[in-house]
Design a protein around this motif. Sequence first.
Motif, PDB file in Angstrom:
ATOM      1  N   VAL A   1       0.847  -1.193   0.000  1.00  0.00           N
ATOM      2  CA  VAL A   1       0.000   0.000   0.000  1.00  0.00           C
ATOM      3  C   VAL A   1       0.879   1.238   0.000  1.00  0.00           C
ATOM      4  O   VAL A   1       1.779   1.362   0.829  1.00  0.00           O
ATOM      5  CB  VAL A   1      -0.942   0.032   1.222  1.00  0.00           C
ATOM      6  CG1 VAL A   1      -1.785   1.321   1.202  1.00  0.00           C
ATOM      7  CG2 VAL A   1      -1.841  -1.196   1.247  1.00  0.00           C
ATOM      8  N   MET A   2       0.614   2.147  -0.920  1.00  0.00           N
ATOM      9  CA  MET A   2       1.301   3.442  -0.946  1.00  0.00           C
ATOM     10  C   MET A   2       0.261   4.547  -0.874  1.00  0.00           C
ATOM     11  O   MET A   2      -0.781   4.469  -1.530  1.00  0.00           O
ATOM     12  CB  MET A   2       2.141   3.584  -2.216  1.00  0.00           C
ATOM     13  CG  MET A   2       3.308   2.605  -2.297  1.00  0.00           C
ATOM     14  SD  MET A   2       4.311   2.846  -3.788  1.00  0.00           S
ATOM     15  CE  MET A   2       4.937   4.514  -3.480  1.00  0.00           C
ATOM     16  N   ILE A   3       0.527   5.559  -0.069  1.00  0.00           N
ATOM     17  CA  ILE A   3      -0.409   6.659   0.141  1.00  0.00           C
ATOM     18  C   ILE A   3       0.209   7.949  -0.389  1.00  0.00           C
ATOM     19  O   ILE A   3       1.356   8.270  -0.079  1.00  0.00           O
ATOM     20  CB  ILE A   3      -0.760   6.827   1.633  1.00  0.00           C
ATOM     21  CG1 ILE A   3      -1.348   5.533   2.183  1.00  0.00           C
ATOM     22  CG2 ILE A   3      -1.733   7.985   1.830  1.00  0.00           C
ATOM     23  CD1 ILE A   3      -1.632   5.573   3.679  1.00  0.00           C
ATOM     24  N   LYS A   4      -0.565   8.657  -1.201  1.00  0.00           N
ATOM     25  CA  LYS A   4      -0.099   9.928  -1.755  1.00  0.00           C
ATOM     26  C   LYS A   4      -1.160  10.994  -1.541  1.00  0.00           C
ATOM     27  O   LYS A   4      -2.332  10.803  -1.879  1.00  0.00           O
ATOM     28  CB  LYS A   4       0.196   9.784  -3.250  1.00  0.00           C
ATOM     29  CG  LYS A   4       0.719  11.069  -3.898  1.00  0.00           C
ATOM     30  CD  LYS A   4       1.027  10.855  -5.368  1.00  0.00           C
ATOM     31  CE  LYS A   4       1.536  12.135  -6.013  1.00  0.00           C
ATOM     32  NZ  LYS A   4       1.839  11.941  -7.461  1.00  0.00           N
ATOM     33  N   GLY A   5      -0.750  12.093  -0.958  1.00  0.00           N
ATOM     34  CA  GLY A   5      -1.671  13.203  -0.732  1.00  0.00           C
ATOM     35  C   GLY A   5      -1.751  14.111  -1.946  1.00  0.00           C
ATOM     36  O   GLY A   5      -0.741  14.411  -2.580  1.00  0.00           O
TER      37      GLY A   5
ATOM     38  N   LEU B   1      -6.718  12.019  -0.741  1.00  0.00           N
ATOM     39  CA  LEU B   1      -5.682  11.000  -0.670  1.00  0.00           C
ATOM     40  C   LEU B   1      -5.886   9.972  -1.782  1.00  0.00           C
ATOM     41  O   LEU B   1      -7.014   9.614  -2.097  1.00  0.00           O
ATOM     42  CB  LEU B   1      -5.721  10.271   0.682  1.00  0.00           C
ATOM     43  CG  LEU B   1      -5.268  11.026   1.932  1.00  0.00           C
ATOM     44  CD1 LEU B   1      -5.441  10.134   3.147  1.00  0.00           C
ATOM     45  CD2 LEU B   1      -3.820  11.468   1.807  1.00  0.00           C
ATOM     46  N   THR B   2      -4.782   9.503  -2.354  1.00  0.00           N
ATOM     47  CA  THR B   2      -4.842   8.411  -3.314  1.00  0.00           C
ATOM     48  C   THR B   2      -4.098   7.222  -2.732  1.00  0.00           C
ATOM     49  O   THR B   2      -2.938   7.355  -2.317  1.00  0.00           O
ATOM     50  CB  THR B   2      -4.208   8.807  -4.661  1.00  0.00           C
ATOM     51  OG1 THR B   2      -4.917   9.928  -5.208  1.00  0.00           O
ATOM     52  CG2 THR B   2      -4.288   7.660  -5.648  1.00  0.00           C
TER      53      THR B   2
ATOM     54  N   VAL C   1     -10.909   9.739  -0.200  1.00  0.00           N
ATOM     55  CA  VAL C   1      -9.879   8.770  -0.573  1.00  0.00           C
ATOM     56  C   VAL C   1     -10.205   8.168  -1.934  1.00  0.00           C
ATOM     57  O   VAL C   1     -11.337   7.713  -2.164  1.00  0.00           O
ATOM     58  CB  VAL C   1      -9.775   7.647   0.486  1.00  0.00           C
ATOM     59  CG1 VAL C   1      -8.777   6.583   0.021  1.00  0.00           C
ATOM     60  CG2 VAL C   1      -9.348   8.222   1.824  1.00  0.00           C
ATOM     61  N   TYR C   2      -9.220   8.163  -2.835  1.00  0.00           N
ATOM     62  CA  TYR C   2      -9.359   7.554  -4.152  1.00  0.00           C
ATOM     63  C   TYR C   2      -8.427   6.345  -4.211  1.00  0.00           C
ATOM     64  O   TYR C   2      -7.225   6.465  -3.974  1.00  0.00           O
ATOM     65  CB  TYR C   2      -9.011   8.552  -5.252  1.00  0.00           C
ATOM     66  CG  TYR C   2      -9.852   9.807  -5.182  1.00  0.00           C
ATOM     67  CD1 TYR C   2     -11.100   9.855  -5.794  1.00  0.00           C
ATOM     68  CD2 TYR C   2      -9.409  10.929  -4.473  1.00  0.00           C
ATOM     69  CE1 TYR C   2     -11.881  11.001  -5.717  1.00  0.00           C
ATOM     70  CE2 TYR C   2     -10.194  12.073  -4.388  1.00  0.00           C
ATOM     71  CZ  TYR C   2     -11.423  12.094  -5.012  1.00  0.00           C
ATOM     72  OH  TYR C   2     -12.205  13.225  -4.917  1.00  0.00           O
TER      73      TYR C   2
ATOM     74  N   GLN D   1     -10.779   2.472  -8.545  1.00  0.00           N
ATOM     75  CA  GLN D   1     -10.569   2.305  -9.976  1.00  0.00           C
ATOM     76  C   GLN D   1      -9.472   1.295 -10.257  1.00  0.00           C
ATOM     77  O   GLN D   1      -8.505   1.166  -9.502  1.00  0.00           O
ATOM     78  CB  GLN D   1     -10.211   3.643 -10.629  1.00  0.00           C
ATOM     79  CG  GLN D   1     -11.317   4.682 -10.553  1.00  0.00           C
ATOM     80  CD  GLN D   1     -10.963   5.963 -11.273  1.00  0.00           C
ATOM     81  OE1 GLN D   1      -9.789   6.264 -11.478  1.00  0.00           O
ATOM     82  NE2 GLN D   1     -11.967   6.713 -11.680  1.00  0.00           N
ATOM     83  N   SER D   2      -9.647   0.571 -11.368  1.00  0.00           N
ATOM     84  CA  SER D   2      -8.676  -0.425 -11.800  1.00  0.00           C
ATOM     85  C   SER D   2      -8.197  -0.072 -13.203  1.00  0.00           C
ATOM     86  O   SER D   2      -8.903   0.588 -13.969  1.00  0.00           O
ATOM     87  CB  SER D   2      -9.325  -1.813 -11.792  1.00  0.00           C
ATOM     88  OG  SER D   2      -8.500  -2.755 -12.455  1.00  0.00           O
TER      89      SER D   2
END
Length: 233
Positions: free
Chosen positions: A7-11, A16-17, A52-53, A85-86
């Motif tokens: 899991v990687m989190i990017k603001g 958040l993505t 969150v996306y 989304q995929s």
Amino acid sequence: MKTKQPVMIKGTKEGLTLYLDDACSFSELIQELRAKLSGQYEGQEDRPVVTVYVQTGYRTLRPEQVEEVKSVVREQRHLVVGSIQSDCLTIEEANEWRRQNELMCVTKIVRSGQVLRAPGDLLLVGDVNPGGEIAAGGNIFILGALRGIAHAGCEGNKSAVIAASFMKPSQLRIADYVNRAPDEEGTVDTHAMECAYVDDKDQIVLDRLQELAKLRPALQESFEGGLGTWEKP
């Protein structure tokens, strides 16, 4: 060797993505997602609500897995799921893509008052009489005379082209561009098939079909032997 994080989190300015690894097991993914979210936002109950996306890469989630991901995100009261989304095409998307990219072949004469439509490319073996109209989401190829209206790229594809054995249309349309029939004969050799396309000045121009090999290289690959095989003997 550094392994990829599940899991990687990017603001971002939208929220958040979350980027979820598409190679690890789903159970490992859920465990890591719960740990990261709770660890990062623990003790920050007064935070504002954040959207969150979720991006799942080439992993396709079953409906129950989608709900499980949403449930884990919602455990953090200040987080709400905006979308999941995929990068994979759904069956519906794949069918639509095939529909828009396949070549529809029709043998008929399009007479005055008739309209012939195709979702993708259209190959018409026959004539389009004055007052007749053909429209395609992709390119239009006519083995016959075009004397009516032809509209290629009707869903906005300005790279679409129109080709005909005999080009004398009442109107040409490509995407949102319109060109009425010229009042005088052009300089194009009428013994060769002609084509119409949108040039770099956003004008619909007529030229010999063979010029498309340079202007639209992808079309050259679509026909065995190349576009030159369409030339009149």
